[in-house]
Design an enzyme around this catalytic site. Sequence first.
Site, PDB file in Angstrom:
ATOM      1  CB  SER A 124      -0.840  -0.035   1.286  1.00  0.00           C
ATOM      2  OG  SER A 124      -1.444   1.209   1.511  1.00  0.00           O
ATOM      3  CE1 TYR A 149      -3.910  -2.737   5.753  1.00  0.00           C
ATOM      4  CE2 TYR A 149      -3.465  -0.419   5.292  1.00  0.00           C
ATOM      5  CZ  TYR A 149      -3.717  -1.701   4.846  1.00  0.00           C
ATOM      6  OH  TYR A 149      -3.749  -1.966   3.500  1.00  0.00           O
ATOM      7  CE  LYS A 153      -1.477  -4.511   3.631  1.00  0.00           C
ATOM      8  NZ  LYS A 153      -1.729  -5.801   2.991  1.00  0.00           N
TER       9      LYS A 153
HETATM   10  P1  NAD Z   1     -10.965  -7.052   1.481  1.00  0.00           P
HETATM   11  O1  NAD Z   1     -11.154  -7.024   2.966  1.00  0.00           O
HETATM   12  O2  NAD Z   1     -12.142  -6.866   0.625  1.00  0.00           O
HETATM   13  O3  NAD Z   1     -10.235  -8.416   1.073  1.00  0.00           O
HETATM   14  C1  NAD Z   1      -9.389  -9.129   1.936  1.00  0.00           C
HETATM   15  C2  NAD Z   1      -9.891 -10.564   1.971  1.00  0.00           C
HETATM   16  O4  NAD Z   1      -9.040 -11.341   2.821  1.00  0.00           O
HETATM   17  C3  NAD Z   1     -11.310 -10.681   2.535  1.00  0.00           C
HETATM   18  O5  NAD Z   1     -12.078 -11.463   1.656  1.00  0.00           O
HETATM   19  C4  NAD Z   1     -11.124 -11.376   3.873  1.00  0.00           C
HETATM   20  O6  NAD Z   1     -12.227 -12.200   4.198  1.00  0.00           O
HETATM   21  C5  NAD Z   1      -9.848 -12.166   3.644  1.00  0.00           C
HETATM   22  N1  NAD Z   1      -9.041 -12.457   4.841  1.00  0.00           N
HETATM   23  C6  NAD Z   1      -8.651 -11.588   5.794  1.00  0.00           C
HETATM   24  N2  NAD Z   1      -7.871 -12.222   6.717  1.00  0.00           N
HETATM   25  C7  NAD Z   1      -7.773 -13.515   6.297  1.00  0.00           C
HETATM   26  C8  NAD Z   1      -7.110 -14.667   6.806  1.00  0.00           C
HETATM   27  N3  NAD Z   1      -6.403 -14.619   7.931  1.00  0.00           N
HETATM   28  N4  NAD Z   1      -7.241 -15.833   6.126  1.00  0.00           N
HETATM   29  C9  NAD Z   1      -7.971 -15.903   5.002  1.00  0.00           C
HETATM   30  N5  NAD Z   1      -8.623 -14.855   4.470  1.00  0.00           N
HETATM   31  C10 NAD Z   1      -8.520 -13.668   5.106  1.00  0.00           C
HETATM   32  O7  NAD Z   1      -9.836  -5.984   1.147  1.00  0.00           O
HETATM   33  P2  NAD Z   1      -9.332  -5.448  -0.258  1.00  0.00           P
HETATM   34  O8  NAD Z   1      -9.689  -4.018  -0.331  1.00  0.00           O
HETATM   35  O9  NAD Z   1      -9.716  -6.365  -1.331  1.00  0.00           O
HETATM   36  O10 NAD Z   1      -7.757  -5.505  -0.008  1.00  0.00           O
HETATM   37  C11 NAD Z   1      -6.973  -6.605  -0.415  1.00  0.00           C
HETATM   38  C12 NAD Z   1      -5.544  -6.384   0.034  1.00  0.00           C
HETATM   39  O11 NAD Z   1      -5.059  -5.166  -0.511  1.00  0.00           O
HETATM   40  C13 NAD Z   1      -5.383  -6.258   1.550  1.00  0.00           C
HETATM   41  O12 NAD Z   1      -4.186  -6.900   1.912  1.00  0.00           O
HETATM   42  C14 NAD Z   1      -5.274  -4.766   1.759  1.00  0.00           C
HETATM   43  O13 NAD Z   1      -4.538  -4.445   2.914  1.00  0.00           O
HETATM   44  C15 NAD Z   1      -4.538  -4.337   0.507  1.00  0.00           C
HETATM   45  N6  NAD Z   1      -4.781  -2.937   0.157  1.00  0.00           N
HETATM   46  C16 NAD Z   1      -6.065  -2.482   0.065  1.00  0.00           C
HETATM   47  C17 NAD Z   1      -6.303  -1.151  -0.229  1.00  0.00           C
HETATM   48  C18 NAD Z   1      -7.716  -0.610  -0.266  1.00  0.00           C
HETATM   49  O14 NAD Z   1      -7.888   0.588  -0.066  1.00  0.00           O
HETATM   50  N7  NAD Z   1      -8.732  -1.423  -0.533  1.00  0.00           N
HETATM   51  C19 NAD Z   1      -5.217  -0.287  -0.456  1.00  0.00           C
HETATM   52  C20 NAD Z   1      -3.922  -0.794  -0.384  1.00  0.00           C
HETATM   53  C21 NAD Z   1      -3.713  -2.122  -0.061  1.00  0.00           C
HETATM   54  C1  WQD Z   2      -9.528   9.803   0.945  1.00  0.00           C
HETATM   55  C2  WQD Z   2      -9.691  11.306   1.133  1.00  0.00           C
HETATM   56  C3  WQD Z   2      -9.875  11.957   3.440  1.00  0.00           C
HETATM   57  C4  WQD Z   2     -13.692   9.882   4.150  1.00  0.00           C
HETATM   58  C5  WQD Z   2      -6.924   4.805   3.154  1.00  0.00           C
HETATM   59  C6  WQD Z   2      -5.850   4.131   3.951  1.00  0.00           C
HETATM   60  C7  WQD Z   2      -4.748   3.658   3.054  1.00  0.00           C
HETATM   61  C8  WQD Z   2      -5.279   2.809   1.892  1.00  0.00           C
HETATM   62  C9  WQD Z   2      -6.437   3.452   1.197  1.00  0.00           C
HETATM   63  C10 WQD Z   2      -5.047   0.489   2.427  1.00  0.00           C
HETATM   64  C11 WQD Z   2      -8.874  11.865   2.300  1.00  0.00           C
HETATM   65  C12 WQD Z   2     -11.171  12.248   2.704  1.00  0.00           C
HETATM   66  C13 WQD Z   2     -12.543  10.390   3.573  1.00  0.00           C
HETATM   67  C14 WQD Z   2     -14.725  10.781   4.519  1.00  0.00           C
HETATM   68  C15 WQD Z   2     -13.376  12.611   3.722  1.00  0.00           C
HETATM   69  N1  WQD Z   2      -5.752   1.540   2.334  1.00  0.00           N
HETATM   70  N2  WQD Z   2     -12.395  11.731   3.365  1.00  0.00           N
HETATM   71  N3  WQD Z   2     -14.520  12.101   4.294  1.00  0.00           N
HETATM   72  O1  WQD Z   2      -7.127   7.915   3.850  1.00  0.00           O
HETATM   73  O2  WQD Z   2      -6.259   8.158   1.468  1.00  0.00           O
HETATM   74  O3  WQD Z   2      -6.345   5.932   2.489  1.00  0.00           O
HETATM   75  O4  WQD Z   2      -7.409   3.891   2.158  1.00  0.00           O
HETATM   76  O5  WQD Z   2      -3.875   0.331   2.308  1.00  0.00           O
HETATM   77  O6  WQD Z   2      -3.859   2.946   3.853  1.00  0.00           O
HETATM   78  O7  WQD Z   2      -5.339   5.060   4.898  1.00  0.00           O
HETATM   79  O8  WQD Z   2      -8.460   7.019   1.873  1.00  0.00           O
HETATM   80  O9  WQD Z   2     -10.816   7.043   1.218  1.00  0.00           O
HETATM   81  O10 WQD Z   2     -10.239   7.187   3.664  1.00  0.00           O
HETATM   82  O11 WQD Z   2      -9.755   9.139   2.182  1.00  0.00           O
HETATM   83  O12 WQD Z   2     -13.255  13.812   3.542  1.00  0.00           O
HETATM   84  O13 WQD Z   2     -15.769  10.377   5.074  1.00  0.00           O
HETATM   85  O14 WQD Z   2     -11.057  11.570   1.476  1.00  0.00           O
HETATM   86  O15 WQD Z   2      -9.594  12.964   4.373  1.00  0.00           O
HETATM   87  O16 WQD Z   2      -8.470  13.163   1.919  1.00  0.00           O
HETATM   88  P1  WQD Z   2      -7.006   7.369   2.489  1.00  0.00           P
HETATM   89  P2  WQD Z   2      -9.898   7.528   2.261  1.00  0.00           P
END
Ligand code: NAD
Ligand code: WQD
Length: 338
Positions: A124, A149, A153
């Site tokens: 991330s 979190y 990562k």
């Molecule tokens: P998500 O929660 O929809 O998907 C994660 C999946 O993993 C879920 O289906 C959950 O049930 C499963 N899971 C969690 N712990 C588990 C375990 N111990 N064993 C088996 N299954 C398990 O999330 P997502 O948005 O699809 O994210 C996927 C990956 O990408 C995550 O690692 C997340 O940290 C990373 N990521 C997400 C974002 C985002 O904003 N969505 C941004 C950057 C990185």
């Molecule tokens: C986006 C923008 C907020 C909600 C998060 C995690 C990051 C990654 C992606 C996993 C910001 C603003 C938000 C609301 C708002 N996940 N906002 N009102 O914070 O960039 O990233 O998700 O790895 O680790 O931190 O995403 O969608 O929460 O916010 O004004 O109700 O929207 O301040 O500027 P963020 P977000």
Amino acid sequence: MTILVTGGAGYIGSHTVLALLERGDDVVVIDNLSNSSKVSLERVTELTGKEPTLYVADILDRHVLRNIFSNHTITDVIHFAGLKSVGESITKPLEYYENNVVGTLVLLHEMLQAGVDSLIFSSSATVYGNPEKVPLSEECQTGGTTNPYGTSKLMVEQILRDFSLAQPEFRITCLRYFNPVGAHESGRIGEDPNGIPNNLVPYISQVAIGKLECLSVYGNDYPTPDGTGVRDYIHVLDLASGHLAALDHKAEGSPFKAINLGTGVGYSVIDLIQAFEKAAQTRINYRIVERRAGDVAECWSDSSLARQHLGWQATRTIDDMIRDTWNWQKNNPDGYGS
Ligand code: NAD
Ligand code: WQD
């Protein structure tokens, strides 16, 4: 190829499973469904006519992983499984380190034991902490994460880097996602957050459909063009194709790579509200409130390394992202529970 997708029933996982099946790979999923529903994979089958093999199990269970590696000839692992809520990680640090860090260690042990040496890890942009400058390139300093979190990562990236030095036959790619949004254009799969969404796009989406009353915009006094936070939103289908590109290019370069997946363009909270108003043909009710603790002013990528190393770049615009989000939301007002 037979790809093991951990967390494949989740938001990004289900879109990636769909893309893998569409191009003819076999897919095995392990997911404990702690933050997802197997309906997502049923809909992937409906869309592709192909069925991934699903193990409803935890990656912390090494016996299940061992079984999977002995039942299937896995060529690569894409590792999405993990917990992802920044706020929850502050109140439940042990759960986050256990799922995200220990879960990855268990997976690595079993891959090593089974002789499977190709891994793509969901990292991330959060690993950059408070960016010293934008755009963020992979050369920018990582660290300074402000919650378990983000730290989990960063720890996993470090573990993978160390592991790749000891096991140079491995091919490990950490993909650092910026802000994934959007849904499949069919409106059949998309993001289905539990409870009140923390992230901007699912929140606006629920305001647009009338489930939530008003969006709180966290601050309009940042040093950005309109004062609201700027992020690099990326369509989940572009992210999915980024994983396919990483599989295709795994053999090139060094055993360990960390690559940004973003569009290279930043949009503000107000830009997103306006894009949503256009797509949904409705007014989004919002009010400006205090900044949210831990937020940064701007976070967007330099996406040139992905272009060079993976031959990949995002193709979908912010209007595509919001149109597809809205299409998913209005067809599934209660997500997979609809
Ligand atoms: P998500 O929660 O929809 O998907 C994660 C999946 O993993 C879920 O289906 C959950 O049930 C499963 N899971 C969690 N712990 C588990 C375990 N111990 N064993 C088996 N299954 C398990 O999330 P997502 O948005 O699809 O994210 C996927 C990956 O990408 C995550 O690692 C997340 O940290 C990373 N990521 C997400 C974002 C985002 O904003 N969505 C941004 C950057 C990185
Ligand atoms: C986006 C923008 C907020 C909600 C998060 C995690 C990051 C990654 C992606 C996993 C910001 C603003 C938000 C609301 C708002 N996940 N906002 N009102 O914070 O960039 O990233 O998700 O790895 O680790 O931190 O995403 O969608 O929460 O916010 O004004 O109700 O929207 O301040 O500027 P963020 P977000």
